[in-house]
Design a protein around this motif. Sequence first.
Motif, mmCIF file in Angstrom:
data_model
loop_
_atom_site.group_PDB
_atom_site.id
_atom_site.type_symbol
_atom_site.label_atom_id
_atom_site.label_comp_id
_atom_site.label_asym_id
_atom_site.label_seq_id
_atom_site.Cartn_x
_atom_site.Cartn_y
_atom_site.Cartn_z
ATOM 1 N N PHE A 71 0.828 -1.208 0.000
ATOM 2 C CA PHE A 71 0.000 0.000 0.000
ATOM 3 C C PHE A 71 0.866 1.263 0.000
ATOM 4 O O PHE A 71 0.617 2.208 -0.762
ATOM 5 N N LEU A 72 1.877 1.280 0.838
ATOM 6 C CA LEU A 72 2.732 2.464 0.929
ATOM 7 C C LEU A 72 3.541 2.679 -0.353
ATOM 8 O O LEU A 72 3.748 3.822 -0.783
ATOM 9 N N LEU A 73 3.976 1.593 -0.973
ATOM 10 C CA LEU A 73 4.811 1.726 -2.168
ATOM 11 C C LEU A 73 4.000 2.033 -3.422
ATOM 12 O O LEU A 73 4.375 2.906 -4.210
ATOM 13 N N ASP A 74 2.861 1.352 -3.612
ATOM 14 C CA ASP A 74 2.151 1.448 -4.886
ATOM 15 C C ASP A 74 0.897 2.311 -4.842
ATOM 16 O O ASP A 74 0.450 2.784 -5.893
ATOM 17 N N VAL A 75 0.297 2.513 -3.673
ATOM 18 C CA VAL A 75 -0.896 3.366 -3.572
ATOM 19 C C VAL A 75 -0.529 4.752 -3.044
ATOM 20 O O VAL A 75 -0.816 5.764 -3.684
ATOM 21 N N GLY A 90 7.529 2.557 13.276
ATOM 22 C CA GLY A 90 6.392 1.909 13.926
ATOM 23 C C GLY A 90 6.814 0.760 14.817
ATOM 24 O O GLY A 90 6.333 0.630 15.952
ATOM 25 N N LYS A 91 7.715 -0.096 14.313
ATOM 26 C CA LYS A 91 8.168 -1.230 15.111
ATOM 27 C C LYS A 91 8.930 -0.782 16.355
ATOM 28 O O LYS A 91 8.760 -1.342 17.444
ATOM 29 N N VAL A 92 9.797 0.241 16.198
ATOM 30 C CA VAL A 92 10.540 0.742 17.356
ATOM 31 C C VAL A 92 9.593 1.374 18.367
ATOM 32 O O VAL A 92 9.760 1.230 19.582
ATOM 33 N N SER A 93 8.572 2.072 17.863
ATOM 34 C CA SER A 93 7.579 2.663 18.770
ATOM 35 C C SER A 93 6.854 1.584 19.565
ATOM 36 O O SER A 93 6.658 1.708 20.782
ATOM 37 N N GLY A 94 6.468 0.512 18.877
ATOM 38 C CA GLY A 94 5.822 -0.589 19.592
ATOM 39 C C GLY A 94 6.745 -1.270 20.579
ATOM 40 O O GLY A 94 6.335 -1.641 21.674
ATOM 41 N N ALA A 130 -6.663 4.824 15.211
ATOM 42 C CA ALA A 130 -5.305 4.885 14.654
ATOM 43 C C ALA A 130 -5.162 3.923 13.480
ATOM 44 O O ALA A 130 -4.524 4.266 12.462
ATOM 45 N N TYR A 131 -5.766 2.745 13.585
ATOM 46 C CA TYR A 131 -5.665 1.791 12.488
ATOM 47 C C TYR A 131 -6.388 2.301 11.245
ATOM 48 O O TYR A 131 -5.897 2.151 10.120
ATOM 49 N N PHE A 132 -7.544 2.900 11.423
ATOM 50 C CA PHE A 132 -8.291 3.400 10.268
ATOM 51 C C PHE A 132 -7.492 4.470 9.517
ATOM 52 O O PHE A 132 -7.385 4.435 8.285
ATOM 53 N N PHE A 133 -6.914 5.430 10.239
ATOM 54 C CA PHE A 133 -6.178 6.509 9.573
ATOM 55 C C PHE A 133 -4.845 6.038 9.005
ATOM 56 O O PHE A 133 -4.256 6.738 8.177
ATOM 57 N N LEU A 134 -4.379 4.864 9.427
ATOM 58 C CA LEU A 134 -3.158 4.314 8.844
ATOM 59 C C LEU A 134 -3.360 3.965 7.372
ATOM 60 O O LEU A 134 -2.411 4.005 6.585
ATOM 61 N N TRP A 135 -4.597 3.647 6.986
ATOM 62 C CA TRP A 135 -4.906 3.281 5.595
ATOM 63 C C TRP A 135 -5.616 4.403 4.845
ATOM 64 O O TRP A 135 -6.114 4.179 3.735
ATOM 65 N N PHE A 140 -2.670 15.668 0.609
ATOM 66 C CA PHE A 140 -1.345 16.193 0.284
ATOM 67 C C PHE A 140 -0.391 15.039 -0.003
ATOM 68 O O PHE A 140 -0.574 13.918 0.467
ATOM 69 N N SER A 141 0.634 15.303 -0.779
ATOM 70 C CA SER A 141 1.584 14.260 -1.168
ATOM 71 C C SER A 141 2.986 14.478 -0.599
ATOM 72 O O SER A 141 3.749 13.520 -0.471
ATOM 73 N N SER A 142 3.316 15.713 -0.242
ATOM 74 C CA SER A 142 4.688 15.998 0.179
ATOM 75 C C SER A 142 4.999 15.447 1.572
ATOM 76 O O SER A 142 6.130 15.091 1.856
ATOM 77 N N LEU A 143 3.997 15.357 2.449
ATOM 78 C CA LEU A 143 4.225 14.933 3.829
ATOM 79 C C LEU A 143 3.559 13.587 4.141
ATOM 80 O O LEU A 143 3.266 13.288 5.300
ATOM 81 N N ARG A 144 3.319 12.796 3.123
ATOM 82 C CA ARG A 144 2.660 11.503 3.368
ATOM 83 C C ARG A 144 3.531 10.573 4.205
ATOM 84 O O ARG A 144 3.032 9.801 5.007
ATOM 85 N N GLY A 145 4.830 10.646 3.993
ATOM 86 C CA GLY A 145 5.726 9.814 4.795
ATOM 87 C C GLY A 145 5.588 10.112 6.275
ATOM 88 O O GLY A 145 5.552 9.199 7.110
ATOM 89 N N LEU A 146 5.485 11.405 6.619
ATOM 90 C CA LEU A 146 5.309 11.799 8.018
ATOM 91 C C LEU A 146 3.957 11.354 8.549
ATOM 92 O O LEU A 146 3.836 10.912 9.703
ATOM 93 N N TRP A 147 2.907 11.471 7.728
ATOM 94 C CA TRP A 147 1.558 11.047 8.123
ATOM 95 C C TRP A 147 1.546 9.564 8.509
ATOM 96 O O TRP A 147 1.066 9.184 9.585
ATOM 97 N N TYR A 148 2.067 8.722 7.641
ATOM 98 C CA TYR A 148 2.018 7.283 7.896
ATOM 99 C C TYR A 148 2.976 6.880 9.013
ATOM 100 O O TYR A 148 2.697 5.934 9.760
ATOM 101 N N THR A 149 4.077 7.584 9.148
ATOM 102 C CA THR A 149 4.973 7.301 10.267
ATOM 103 C C THR A 149 4.286 7.585 11.597
ATOM 104 O O THR A 149 4.367 6.784 12.545
ATOM 105 N N ALA A 150 3.586 8.728 11.671
ATOM 106 C CA ALA A 150 2.910 9.112 12.913
ATOM 107 C C ALA A 150 1.826 8.104 13.290
ATOM 108 O O ALA A 150 1.760 7.646 14.441
ATOM 109 N N PHE A 151 0.993 7.734 12.330
ATOM 110 C CA PHE A 151 -0.123 6.840 12.665
ATOM 111 C C PHE A 151 0.330 5.398 12.847
ATOM 112 O O PHE A 151 -0.264 4.658 13.638
ATOM 113 N N TYR A 152 1.389 4.987 12.162
ATOM 114 C CA TYR A 152 1.896 3.637 12.387
ATOM 115 C C TYR A 152 2.564 3.521 13.758
ATOM 116 O O TYR A 152 2.406 2.514 14.451
ATOM 117 N N CYS A 153 3.277 4.581 14.146
ATOM 118 C CA CYS A 153 3.866 4.589 15.490
ATOM 119 C C CYS A 153 2.776 4.572 16.559
ATOM 120 O O CYS A 153 2.876 3.841 17.554
#
Length: 505
Positions: A71-75, A90-94, A130-135, A140-153
């Motif tokens: 999902f993160l790579l292709d969507v 996310g894994k380190v946060s857990g 948190a799980y719902f917003f992870l998907w 916006f496209s410029s800060l998507r990495g930060l968005w998914y990092t925050a919700f996955y953590c």
Amino acid sequence: MAVPPGPAPAAEAPPPQPEAHTVEPSSVSAKRGREDSRADRLSFCTKLCYGIGGVPNQVASSATAFYLQLFLLDVAQIPAAQVSLVLVGGKVSGAAADPVAGFFINRSRRTGSGRLMPWVLGCMPFIALAYFFLWFLPPFSSLRGLWYTAFYCLFQALATFLQVPYTALTMLLTPSARERDSATAYRMTMEMVGTLMGATVHGLIVSGTHRPHRCEEAALPRLEAVSPDVIRLYSIAAAVVAVTYPVCSTLLCLGVKERPDPSDPDSGQGLSFLAGLGLTARHPPYLKLVVSFLFISAAVQVKQSYLVLFCTHASRLHDHVQGLVLTILVSAVLSTPLWECILQRFGKRTSAFGICVMVPFAILLAAVPTAPVAYVVAFVSGVSTAVSLLLPWSMLPDLVDDFQRQHQLGPGLETIFYSSYVFFTKLAGAGALGISTLSLEFAGYKAGACQQVEEVVVTLKVLIGAVPTCMILTGLCILMVGPKVPSQDTSCQLSLRRRTSYSLA
């Protein structure tokens, strides 16, 4: 008048009568022993509800393990380097949340529903959001990495605050080792069912969004926009999985009751979390278990994470992704009761050899990626995955009992053991997934590309075959060499239970 009272106390004084009575209660104590053992038994409903409580985390973990990276790579079309940061963060946060959860749960007070159950119910609504917003795909496209990092953590941390009290609840269900092992088998079976549900439901809803024919029709090497239907389907899948949290947590609360602390509540706080963590880190059997399954669990996580990518980009198995995932999970679910019988009959150390069955088949899939071979490998991998998940959770209660028998410390040990074990295994998974995802970036993986370069194909074959093989063999060597991990019999644990309490003070 003073004379008559004198002889009366003298006649009643001899205390040997109570001593004569102390010989009689042998039959009474035997009857009490039978009543206690009967009281220690868990009903089918209790075991089932306890198992259901572990379903939501496994449903969500299964969906993220098989589909989040794709999902993160292709969507979301995030570069592979940023995806690596998302997964590692996310894994380190857990992992970091495990000792924190253990510390706070260890210091929490008992309520009407117990010490552990309020943590499970309190985390439930937040982890679902948190799980719902992870998907969810932000505009916006410029800060998507930060968005998914925050919700996955956030998701991983909250999942930890739910999982630590839930798994530690095993020690508070009953003092009987056999019943605890049985409850663990129910939990593992239901968690396997949850894993099956997560991959099946999520996969069926989003099936068709990663079809290879879309690439054949595309003129550009990179997809410029994501279809609104794809975004909608992923949101529906996320909502369906999120609903399992309130439903299953409610059933757990209604069907399972924590045993009250048999010791005096005013007897003291027991061992502090930090002091107990230092002692457990110096307990050789525990260290051996943690280090061995650190490699084994990381191998299972890597194999799960890259199966879908391997089928999509490194083989002609695009149309078999859903079938392969279901084969793995169905075989794992069906083989879990069989592994429980093997554990009881042949011992836990011997059963560990079942994990290495997947080694030759993992190499075979990388070398011969055809559909018949893939389904055979998927079935065998599911069988081996079942024992790799069941074994450590069956050994942990024995380690807690062995440690308590040696040190005779206060209550609160189960949280320390369980949280620190999950901490190290998550940390290992974070490192393995982070390094492997970075290897895709170095190999030249292009997000949304119709066809990946040959270096990416080779890298995916190594990640699906050689890497899990080396990790599994390393973990098994550590587990088999050296002193045995203790496994106590029921009578020893029952006598131990009379002397100490397994509560979280």
